[in-house]
Write a protein that holds these residues in place. Structure first.
Motif, PDB file in Angstrom:
ATOM      1  N   ALA A 217       0.838  -1.430   0.266  1.00  0.00           N
ATOM      2  CA  ALA A 217      -0.128   0.163   0.344  1.00  0.00           C
ATOM      3  C   ALA A 217       0.969   1.375  -0.020  1.00  0.00           C
ATOM      4  N   VAL A 218       1.821   0.899   0.510  1.00  0.00           N
ATOM      5  CA  VAL A 218       3.314   2.342   0.437  1.00  0.00           C
ATOM      6  C   VAL A 218       3.673   2.325  -1.012  1.00  0.00           C
ATOM      7  N   LEU A 219       4.199   1.397  -1.126  1.00  0.00           N
ATOM      8  CA  LEU A 219       4.701   1.603  -2.395  1.00  0.00           C
ATOM      9  C   LEU A 219       3.691   1.858  -3.494  1.00  0.00           C
ATOM     10  N   LEU A 220       2.137   2.143  -3.289  1.00  0.00           N
ATOM     11  CA  LEU A 220       1.014   2.373  -3.837  1.00  0.00           C
ATOM     12  C   LEU A 220       0.872   3.761  -4.307  1.00  0.00           C
ATOM     13  N   CYS A 221       1.910   4.564  -3.359  1.00  0.00           N
ATOM     14  CA  CYS A 221       1.479   6.630  -2.918  1.00  0.00           C
ATOM     15  C   CYS A 221       2.069   6.629  -3.639  1.00  0.00           C
ATOM     16  N   GLU A 222       3.827   5.728  -4.148  1.00  0.00           N
ATOM     17  CA  GLU A 222       4.668   6.185  -5.655  1.00  0.00           C
ATOM     18  C   GLU A 222       4.312   7.347  -6.279  1.00  0.00           C
ATOM     19  N   PRO A 223       3.233   6.644  -7.553  1.00  0.00           N
ATOM     20  CA  PRO A 223       2.019   7.712  -8.601  1.00  0.00           C
ATOM     21  C   PRO A 223       1.755   8.748  -8.037  1.00  0.00           C
ATOM     22  N   LEU A 224       1.605   8.702  -6.566  1.00  0.00           N
ATOM     23  CA  LEU A 224       0.688  10.149  -6.166  1.00  0.00           C
ATOM     24  C   LEU A 224       1.488  12.055  -6.174  1.00  0.00           C
ATOM     25  N   LEU A 225       3.071  11.177  -6.408  1.00  0.00           N
ATOM     26  CA  LEU A 225       4.269  12.166  -5.777  1.00  0.00           C
ATOM     27  C   LEU A 225       4.233  12.598  -7.342  1.00  0.00           C
ATOM     28  N   GLU A 226       3.761  12.008  -8.552  1.00  0.00           N
ATOM     29  CA  GLU A 226       3.711  12.300  -9.930  1.00  0.00           C
ATOM     30  C   GLU A 226       2.575  13.968 -10.091  1.00  0.00           C
ATOM     31  N   VAL A 227       1.530  13.433  -8.913  1.00  0.00           N
ATOM     32  CA  VAL A 227       0.584  13.514  -9.505  1.00  0.00           C
ATOM     33  C   VAL A 227       0.447  15.289  -9.069  1.00  0.00           C
ATOM     34  N   VAL A 228       1.017  15.338  -7.448  1.00  0.00           N
ATOM     35  CA  VAL A 228       1.188  16.643  -6.882  1.00  0.00           C
ATOM     36  C   VAL A 228       2.573  17.130  -7.699  1.00  0.00           C
ATOM     37  N   LEU A 229       3.204  16.536  -8.870  1.00  0.00           N
ATOM     38  CA  LEU A 229       3.984  17.433  -9.185  1.00  0.00           C
ATOM     39  C   LEU A 229       3.326  17.794 -10.619  1.00  0.00           C
ATOM     40  N   LEU A 230       2.423  16.545 -11.382  1.00  0.00           N
ATOM     41  CA  LEU A 230       2.265  17.317 -12.610  1.00  0.00           C
ATOM     42  C   LEU A 230       0.928  18.570 -12.167  1.00  0.00           C
TER      43      LEU A 230
ATOM     44  N   GLY B 192       8.027  11.399 -16.419  1.00  0.00           N
ATOM     45  CA  GLY B 192       8.051  10.106 -17.820  1.00  0.00           C
ATOM     46  C   GLY B 192       8.946   9.150 -16.961  1.00  0.00           C
ATOM     47  N   PHE B 193       9.885  10.060 -16.393  1.00  0.00           N
ATOM     48  CA  PHE B 193      10.964   8.501 -15.945  1.00  0.00           C
ATOM     49  C   PHE B 193      10.376   8.202 -14.617  1.00  0.00           C
ATOM     50  N   THR B 194       9.693   8.120 -13.770  1.00  0.00           N
ATOM     51  CA  THR B 194       8.744   7.474 -13.244  1.00  0.00           C
ATOM     52  C   THR B 194       8.399   7.028 -13.831  1.00  0.00           C
ATOM     53  N   VAL B 195       7.329   7.008 -14.686  1.00  0.00           N
ATOM     54  CA  VAL B 195       6.832   5.738 -15.250  1.00  0.00           C
ATOM     55  C   VAL B 195       7.122   4.585 -15.867  1.00  0.00           C
ATOM     56  N   GLY B 196       8.384   4.999 -16.796  1.00  0.00           N
ATOM     57  CA  GLY B 196       9.269   4.291 -17.803  1.00  0.00           C
ATOM     58  C   GLY B 196       9.878   3.254 -16.876  1.00  0.00           C
ATOM     59  N   LEU B 197      10.137   3.573 -15.710  1.00  0.00           N
ATOM     60  CA  LEU B 197      11.085   3.099 -15.108  1.00  0.00           C
ATOM     61  C   LEU B 197      10.963   2.828 -13.772  1.00  0.00           C
ATOM     62  N   GLY B 198      10.543   3.256 -12.723  1.00  0.00           N
ATOM     63  CA  GLY B 198       9.698   3.298 -11.776  1.00  0.00           C
ATOM     64  C   GLY B 198       9.926   1.910 -10.988  1.00  0.00           C
ATOM     65  N   HIS B 199       8.983   1.550 -12.107  1.00  0.00           N
ATOM     66  CA  HIS B 199       8.436  -0.157 -11.262  1.00  0.00           C
ATOM     67  C   HIS B 199      10.008  -1.375 -11.294  1.00  0.00           C
TER      68      HIS B 199
END
Length: 190
Positions: free
Chosen positions: A35-48, A73-80
């Motif tokens: 669940a904590v790891l699933l919070c990672e995409p929220l960082l990109e949403v905030v930045l966007l 972009g790099f978080t989307v492509g390489l984060g997982h």
């Protein structure tokens, strides 16, 4: 402000990753760690959102806005993939898990591995290109979009370099020397 937010998002990425893995392995709460790891995409949403608000409020687009798009972009492509690799390393290093699978060294398996790696980098660059293009449209032709276009050129370069690297392993595959046994491991997955 945007540059500081990009740095904060990068730091938060690693903090969330460490927290998620600590919950998974140390506290033995794998669901909470996930669940904590699933919070990672929220960082990109905030930045966007913050970047869009900054541009909407009349900020001139500059290298920081481009950097925000590239970071997302790099978080989307390489984060997982990064999370999976770090997870495997932590499990092996401190918690008795199996050693991480090493990439193949030779032949077709290595070429497949390189194409999959290139695909991740190309995805990252394409997402960044799309976000940069949206920013160009958002600002409009009358705005100062040269720095955004500059970032787009850099993303084109990333795509080209990755195609060249992966292609070189396809057309000029590295072969095992006479006394080495070639890898029989399958190439890693995306």
């Amino acid at each position: 402000m945007i540059a500081l937010l990009v740095v904060a998002c990068e730091v938060a990425f690693w903090v969330l990753l460490a927290a998620g893995l600590a919950l998974r392995y140390v506290a033995r709460k794998p669901k909470l760690g996930a669940a904590v790891l699933l919070c990672e995409p929220l960082l990109e949403v905030v930045l966007l959102v913050v970047t869009a608000i900054d541009l909407k409020n009349g900020a001139e687009p500059d290298w920081k806005h481009g950097l925000a798009a590239v970071y997302i972009g790099f978080t989307v492509g390489l984060g997982h993939h990064t999370i999976k690799k770090v997870d495997a390393w932590v499990a092996h290093r401190w918690f008795g898990g199996p050693p991480p699978v090493k990439p193949p060294k030779y032949g077709t398996a290595r070429a497949i591995h390189e194409w999959r790696t290139a695909a991740r980098w190309i995805l990252a660059a394409v997402v960044a290109l799309a976000l940069l293009q949206v920013a160009v449209w958002y600002v409009g032709p009358d705005g100062a979009i040269s720095t955004l276009r500059s970032w787009q050129q850099k993303m084109g370069l990333v795509i080209g370099i990755n195609l060249i690297i992966a292609g070189s392993y396809t057309f000029f595959p590295k072969q095992a020397s006479g006394n080495e046994v070639p890898d029989r491991e399958p190439a890693d997955r995306l």
